[in-house]
Design an enzyme around this catalytic site. Structure first.
Site, short mmCIF file in Angstrom:
data_model
loop_
_atom_site.label_atom_id
_atom_site.label_comp_id
_atom_site.label_asym_id
_atom_site.label_seq_id
_atom_site.Cartn_x
_atom_site.Cartn_y
_atom_site.Cartn_z
N LYS A 116 0.81 -1.15 0.02
CA LYS A 116 0.08 -0.04 0.13
C LYS A 116 0.82 1.18 -0.10
O LYS A 116 0.39 2.28 -0.55
CB LYS A 116 -1.03 0.05 1.09
CG LYS A 116 -1.65 -1.06 1.35
CD LYS A 116 -2.81 -1.34 0.49
CE LYS A 116 -3.87 -2.03 0.82
NZ LYS A 116 -3.85 -3.49 0.82
C1 LIG Z 1 -4.41 -4.67 0.48
C2 LIG Z 1 -3.55 -6.03 0.40
C3 LIG Z 1 -3.76 -6.68 -0.49
C4 LIG Z 1 -5.00 -7.09 -1.22
O1 LIG Z 1 -4.71 -5.79 -2.54
P1 LIG Z 1 -6.11 -5.45 -3.21
O2 LIG Z 1 -5.62 -4.32 -3.97
O3 LIG Z 1 -7.07 -4.82 -2.08
O4 LIG Z 1 -6.48 -6.51 -3.89
C5 LIG Z 1 -2.88 -8.02 -0.59
N1 LIG Z 1 -1.91 -8.20 0.33
C6 LIG Z 1 -1.53 -7.20 1.52
C7 LIG Z 1 -0.62 -7.42 2.36
C8 LIG Z 1 -2.38 -6.01 1.44
O5 LIG Z 1 -2.01 -5.13 2.23
#
Ligand SMILES: *Cc1c(COP(=O)(O)O)cnc(C)c1O
Length: 465
Positions: free
Chosen positions: A114
């Site tokens: 993120k």
């Molecule tokens: C948010 C997240 C995901 C999923 O990503 P999306 O964009 O919501 O599909 C997978 N792994 C981790 C560690 C995340 O923080």
């Protein structure tokens, strides 16, 4: 570049990037999409092989921000944002097995992918708000990682108030502490009785309440914000170029929750990157893989798993893919989505599903299989994967084709999920130095019920304090 909603047409005064950055969700409840896909030709892609990551990110994002933010400003932001990452390559590729790679997206300040988008978003918001002399209140729902990444990207920025809702008791200790130990005045954390979908519904309801939205100048940083998707496209380009694209096809595997990260990979393909397959990995909350395998998109209850950032049933960004697969028929898209909202079952037309299947594949791993995958990747390749990454790698391996590199998005640092890593491998994953004292820092958060008015009042109290 102008933007339109997945549930409406391109209007005469269509918003630009700065407008949709601040708005998040379209006024008609749809998601913003670029009016057309920028095209990158093979010669340009080859030239980009030589660029440092931050400069490449600015090039990839520039067509989306055109008319709102120029390339030089973007480049400055990207250098600043990615200069804070703990790895010089920003997004290094690790070869786990022959032709199976982990694209490490977790070297940012909060140890999950993120940060890749959020570090840009904080700077983009600051830039646009300063230009317009405005302030906004960012409200977000998090299953764990979005919240900490948003808080880290926005802390101390005086034009931004940040309120983050997390499902009480459903995030890991490290995830919660990364949010609740931030002491900056502009940050409010709320632990909500419920699961992630409850939190996400509250956020959506706050946006739907127009008088509240205007009163507090609401804005969103959830992955429904197109700016986040745009900031996630560059690492697909970077890793594909590193393995021989555009002169070779590449496949990606992505552990998926809200469908944002894999949608960014799909966008890269729209822009000209030769992507052969996109493999979606799910935990037992497998609405997406069930959909991909059997065209059954029906909501069940969210169940906690070893990969909490994917404990989601309603993958908001799927609407964007659906919109494209309906050849941008926004009326049809809107009616399918509204029906899904009310019935919990999505009727995706068979031809749209078949088109999705030509590119996408899906694999579900339950907790035992996730642990087994973590153990195996460590035993066979000495690669220590967090549970999310392990699901991505396992999904990728399931659909590998000879001679085609498979790149799995490694979405979190193993130290973010130490209990699961220890249980699977017996190893202790250590937090990097900047977080080493996380467990002794004081926490600060409110615990509230999931009632909309209760949360709205907490937001008011926070911004008027
Ligand atoms: C948010 C997240 C995901 C999923 O990503 P999306 O964009 O919501 O599909 C997978 N792994 C981790 C560690 C995340 O923080």
């Amino acid at each position: 570049m102008r933007y339109r909603s997945t549930r409406g047409s391109l209007s005469a005064n269509a918003p630009n990037f700065a407008d949709i950055l601040l708005a998040g969700l379209a006024p008609d409840g749809g998601l913003f999409m670029p009016e057309s896909w920028p095209q990158i030709d093979a010669a340009t892609l080859r030239e980009w092989r030589a660029l440092p990551y931050a400069d490449l990110a600015a090039e990839v994002m520039a067509p989306f921000t055109a008319g709102a933010i120029d390339r030089d400003t973007l480049r400055t932001m990207a250098r600043d944002a990615y200069g804070r990452f703990a790895h010089k390559a920003v997004v290094p590729l690790a070869e786990v097995e022959q032709d199976l790679y982990a694209l490490e997206l977790f070297h940012g300040p909060t140890l999950a992918f993120k940060d890749m988008a959020m570090q840009m978003l904080g700077r983009l918001f600051d830039h646009v708000l300063t230009q317009r002399d405005q302030r906004v209140t960012i409200v977000g729902a998090t299953s764990g990682d979005t919240g900490s990444a948003a808080i880290e990207a926005c802390r101390g920025r005086e034009r931004l108030q940040v309120v983050i809702l997390h499902p009480k008791g459903r995030t890991s200790d490290v995830q919660r502490r990364q949010m609740t130990t931030v002491q900056d005045d502009n940050i409010l954390n709320i632990a909500v009785e419920g699961d992630f979908d409850t939190c996400q519904d509250i956020v959506k309801a706050m946006f739907a309440d127009t008088s509240f939205r205007d009163e507090v100048s609401l804005s969103a940083v959830n992955s429904i914000n197109w700016a986040r998707i745009a900031a996630q496209i560059p690492y697909y380009v970077r890793s594909a170029l590193a393995l021989g694209a555009p002169d070779r096809e590449i496949s990606f595997a992505v552990p998926t929750g809200n469908f944002g990260n894999v949608l960014a990979a799909w966008a890269a393909k729209q822009m000209g990157l030769p992507i052969r397959q996109l493999c979606v990995g799910s935990n037992r909350n497998d609405i997406l893989t069930r959909f991909l395998l059997t065209n059954d998109m029906s909501v069940r209850g969210v169940e906690p798993s070893l990969s909490p950032s994917m404990d989601i049933q309603v993958s908001s960004n799927f609407e964007r893919l659906l919109f494209e697969m309906l050849d941008r028929d926004s009326e049809r898209c809107g009616s399918i989505m509204r029906e899904f909202r009310s019935s919990g079952r999505m009727n995706v037309p068979q031809d749209a599903w078949e088109r999705i299947r030509t590119l996408f594949n899906g694999k579900t791993l339950n907790d035992e299989e996730t642990s087994a995958a973590m153990r195996q990747f460590y035993a066979e390749s000495q690669y220590l994967a967090d549970p999310h990454t392990a699901i991505g790698l396992a999904a990728g391996r399931a659909f590998q084709e000879p001679g085609i590199p498979m790149i799995a998005a490694a979405t979190a640092h193993p130290a973010k999920f130490p209990a699961a890593v220890h249980a699977a491998t017996g190893l202790d994953a250590h937090l990097p130095p900047h977080l080493a004292d996380l467990h002794s820092r004081p926490e600060r958060y409110d615990s509230l019920s999931s009632e909309l008015v209760t949360i709205q009042n907490a937001v008011r109290a926070h911004i008027n304090r």
